[in-house]
Design an enzyme around this catalytic site. Structure first.
Site, PDB file in Angstrom:
ATOM      1  NE  ARG A 174       2.681   7.157   9.392  1.00 52.55           N
ATOM      2  CZ  ARG A 174       3.377   6.553  10.378  1.00 52.55           C
ATOM      3  NH1 ARG A 174       2.813   6.305  11.512  1.00 52.55           N
ATOM      4  NH2 ARG A 174       4.648   6.220  10.184  1.00 52.55           N
ATOM      5  CB  THR A 175       1.656   5.646   2.703  1.00 53.40           C
ATOM      6  OG1 THR A 175       2.073   6.830   3.375  1.00 53.40           O
ATOM      7  CG2 THR A 175       1.069   6.006   1.351  1.00 53.40           C
ATOM      8  CE  LYS A 217      14.717 -12.252  -9.020  1.00 50.97           C
ATOM      9  NZ  LYS A 217      13.549 -12.915  -9.625  1.00 50.97           N
ATOM     10  NE  ARG A 249       6.134   6.133   0.725  1.00 51.17           N
ATOM     11  CZ  ARG A 249       5.855   6.445   1.986  1.00 51.17           C
ATOM     12  NH1 ARG A 249       6.592   5.952   2.969  1.00 51.17           N
ATOM     13  NH2 ARG A 249       4.849   7.239   2.276  1.00 51.17           N
ATOM     14  CG  HIS A 262       3.352  11.567   0.689  1.00 50.41           C
ATOM     15  ND1 HIS A 262       2.355  10.698   0.279  1.00 50.41           N
ATOM     16  CD2 HIS A 262       3.844  11.035   1.847  1.00 50.41           C
ATOM     17  CE1 HIS A 262       2.248   9.714   1.157  1.00 50.41           C
ATOM     18  NE2 HIS A 262       3.144   9.882   2.101  1.00 50.41           N
TER      19      HIS A 262
END
Ligand code: CP
Length: 307
Positions: free
Chosen positions: A51-52, A80, A101, A129
């Site tokens: 969703r986000t 890396k 995120r 959030h």
């Protein structure tokens, strides 16, 4: 330049502006279709999302802008060993705004110190959030017509659920809010949320373990999944994961004006049979997430609709 890292970064006036703009976007989509022409959004997702990430990308596309980014740490140079700071320093050369995120609490905050463009926290570990919170507030406002005078039940994993922590912080600033915190003993709300947010604002609350005992008293029931990815021990997750399952028999105990929210994804905590009940708001909530993110992108970029 302003970033959005914590829901408390936004004043009530700024939240009101974003929610009002989101509603105007819903009502007059065509007015906004070219607002971000020539602008780029980067989505840097070090942790899974449906969703986000996709609602951010759809939001930018519907504003006439473009998107770039990655959907897992493994498909970026983080694999890396590149630091979050270096990643953001570089991506801010390529994009006008970044949604990030990360599985580590505080990573978007660190990114905001290194970035030359606005950073939006799209979820950091078990912490915050804020764009889910804007989604939740828009949903409550559209479903209930108000953000005050509400008895809000929060049910499930209140310990690790970042959406719960952010929503409590944000909605505690409105008038006449009461919380009913429904969780197993092991997944109770963290002490800092209870003392520094709920108690310090003198908000009435109760902590219970039974959903059936309280569901009839609620205006809003905010269901959450047990956050498997935050557990140290799989056996604990398995023991706790089905603590609460909302089905039609439990819903029969609720009042007709209840609004059921869930940030999604759901696992088992809401039976599919509940989806057809008009009180189930969670798919409308997911759609609201796109509109509120359109409003947020415009606000952080300082853009207005062409008249
Ligand atoms: N509500 C939410 O954050 O969903 P995703 O994890 O799919 O983005």
């Amino acid at each position: 330049m302003k970033h959005l890292i914590d829901p408390m970064d936004l004043s009530l006036e700024e939240i009101d502006h974003i929610l009002t703009l989101a509603q105007d976007i819903i009502d007059h989509k065509e007015k906004y279709s070219q607002v971000c022409r020539g602008k780029k959004l980067a989505t840097l997702f070090f942790e899974p999302s449906t969703r986000t990430r996709l609602s951010f990308e759809a939001a930018m596309m519907e504003l006439g802008g473009n998107v770039l980014g990655f959907s897992s740490a493994n498909s970026s140079s983080s694999a890396k060993g590149e630091s979050v700071g270096d990643t953001v320093k570089v991506v801010s050369c390529y994009a006008d705004i970044i949604a990030m995120r990360h599985f580590k609490e505080g990573a978007p905050m660190l990114a905001s110190m290194k970035s030359d463009v606005p950073i939006i926290n799209a979820g950091d570990g078990g912490h915050n959030h804020p764009t889910q919170t804007l989604t939740d507030l828009l949903t409550i406002k559209r479903e209930k017509g108000r953000l005050s005078d509400l008895t809000i039940g929060l049910c499930g994993d209140l310990m690790f659920g970042r959406t719960v922590h952010s929503l409590i912080k944000a909605i505690s600033r409105y008038e006449n809010i009461r919380f009913v915190l429904i969780s197993p003993e092991e997944l109770k709300i963290p002490d800092y949320i209870r003392t520094e947010v709920i108690e310090s604002n003198n908000i009435p609350y109760m902590e219970v373990t039974s959903m059936e005992d309280v569901i009839g008293d609620l205006d809003i029931l905010y269901m959450t999944r047990v956050q498997r990815e935050r557990f140290f021990n799989e056996a604990d997750y398995i023991r706790l994961k089905d603590s609460y399952i909302l089905d039609n028999s439990k819903l029969a105990l609720a009042n007709q004006n209840l609004s059921i929210l869930h940030p999604l994804p759901r696992v088992n905590e809401i039976a599919v049979e509940v989806d057809d009940d008009p009180r189930a708001c969670y798919f409308r909530q997911a759609l609201n997430g796109k509109y509120v993110r359109m409003a947020l992108i415009m606000t952080l970029l300082g853009l207005e609709a062409d008249e």
